[in-house]
Motif scaffolding. Structure first.
Motif, PDB file in Angstrom:
ATOM      1  N   LEU A  79       0.848  -1.191   0.000  1.00 37.37           N
ATOM      2  CA  LEU A  79       0.000   0.000   0.000  1.00 37.37           C
ATOM      3  C   LEU A  79       0.884   1.242   0.000  1.00 37.37           C
ATOM      4  CD1 LEU A  79      -2.865  -0.652   2.603  1.00 37.37           C
ATOM      5  CD2 LEU A  79      -3.040  -0.627   0.114  1.00 37.37           C
ATOM      6  N   LEU A  97      -8.889  -2.736   0.442  1.00 41.24           N
ATOM      7  CA  LEU A  97      -8.005  -3.527   1.296  1.00 41.24           C
ATOM      8  C   LEU A  97      -8.731  -4.750   1.829  1.00 41.24           C
ATOM      9  CD1 LEU A  97      -5.425  -4.065   2.946  1.00 41.24           C
ATOM     10  CD2 LEU A  97      -6.276  -2.431   4.650  1.00 41.24           C
ATOM     11  N   LEU A 113      -5.862   1.285   8.693  1.00 39.96           N
ATOM     12  CA  LEU A 113      -5.547   0.287   7.673  1.00 39.96           C
ATOM     13  C   LEU A 113      -4.744  -0.865   8.273  1.00 39.96           C
ATOM     14  CD1 LEU A 113      -4.594   2.719   4.757  1.00 39.96           C
ATOM     15  CD2 LEU A 113      -6.733   1.436   5.012  1.00 39.96           C
TER      16      LEU A 113
END
Length: 321
Positions: free
Chosen positions: A7, A124, A152
């Protein structure tokens, strides 16, 4: 090989400029220039894909100048799962002078709409099944908060997917609060987190062990020519890097992280993984770009990389410098 997701919330087009020496306020002639689709997570993905892993790249990418990114992803065999946002991805200038000094001129990145951040979380969650690791690395765009980065990490960890974090400042502090599996600060980033200078290997070791004790299983501390410390659950190794001529240090930390993750996911003994990753990072500073394990003298670089146990040194009263 492993399925891995990287990411990159604030990717960049890196304009790499080689120059003898910079004369401020004057006209300068460059030795070479090149522009690459980059950002720390994308650099990590380059290395991992070259090592044979199945890599997906995601994050936030501006639509106005995405062409080079899309071409790069195709050429490298990376799966493109970026969320597109309005505007341009930032451009960073990296000026490398003879002798190894690098001056970074980094842009801030675009403003990110709230719906794009929601879409990134959903993306995600959809990508996590079957993954063996997630790497979250790099800086944050101007209006993306450290708390968002931490969220995240939480999302991936809730699915029991290992998360490796490489960022700095407030983002690093927030991310560490989400307890990633591993983290790779350089000595300055670790000192900023610790709140005091870490001028010796002993000081860096103690800070790394403190992170272990707070729940981060793997801590990789890179200190340039002074080597690499890997603290894992309170047991620490140190690698002394081979001596090489430095052209550019851009991407060396990303190469190190990718090499470490390759060793971990391949089930290598820790000494083997640390030696491989440290040698690969040393290889990378000899040129612009990430490390290449296919270079003719890579085996020699590995042989020149010295590994020792810091835990054993501490038990026997040895000095770490």
């Amino acid at each position: 090989m492993a399925r891995i997701l990287t990411l990159t919330l604030n990717p960049a087009l890196d304009l790499a400029i080689r120059i003898g020496s910079i004369r401020l306020g004057e006209v300068n002639r460059t030795e070479s220039t090149r522009i690459d689709a980059a950002g720390k997570g994308i650099n990590v993905a380059r290395v991992l894909a070259g090592l044979g892993h199945d890599v997906t790249v995601s994050g936030l990418l501006g639509t106005d100048n995405e062409t080079l990114f899309v071409r790069t992803f195709t050429e490298l065999g990376l799966h493109d799962a970026f969320i597109r946002v309005p505007g341009e991805t930032r451009i960073n200038a990296k000026l490398s002078e003879t002798g190894g000094r690098v001056t970074d001129l980094n842009g801030p990145g675009p403003m990110i709409p709230a719906h794009a951040l929601d879409a990134l979380t959903e993306r995600l969650e959809s990508l996590l099944p079957g993954l063996e690791a997630v790497v979250i690395s790099g800086s944050l765009p101007p209006n993306v908060t450290p708390a968002k980065l931490a969220s995240l990490v939480f999302v991936a960890r809730a699915r029991r997917v290992p998360v490796w974090l490489d960022t700095s400042g407030a983002a690093l502090v927030a991310g560490l609060g989400a307890r990633p599996s591993g983290v790779k600060p350089n000595e300055k980033e670790l000192a900023d987190w610790a709140g005091h200078p870490l001028d010796t290997s002993e000081a860096r070791l103690q800070a790394a062990l403190r992170l272990n004790s707070e729940g981060v299983e793997d801590v990789i501390v890179s200190a340039g020519a002074e080597g690499v410390i890997w603290a894992q659950r309170g047991d620490a190794l140190m690698a002394e890097s081979p001596r090489v001529s430095v052209v550019s240090t851009v991407g060396a930390g990303d190469t190190l992280l990718a090499g470490m993750l390759h060793g971990v996911l391949s089930g290598w003994p820790r000494e083997q993984g640390l030696r491989f990753a440290t040698a690969l990072a040393a290889e990378s500073v000899r040129h612009i770009g990430v490390g290449d394990p296919r270079t003719a003298d890579f085996e020699q670089l590995q042989r020149q990389t010295i590994i020792r146990s810091l835990t054993s040194d501490a038990r026997t009263g040895g000095s770490l410098g």
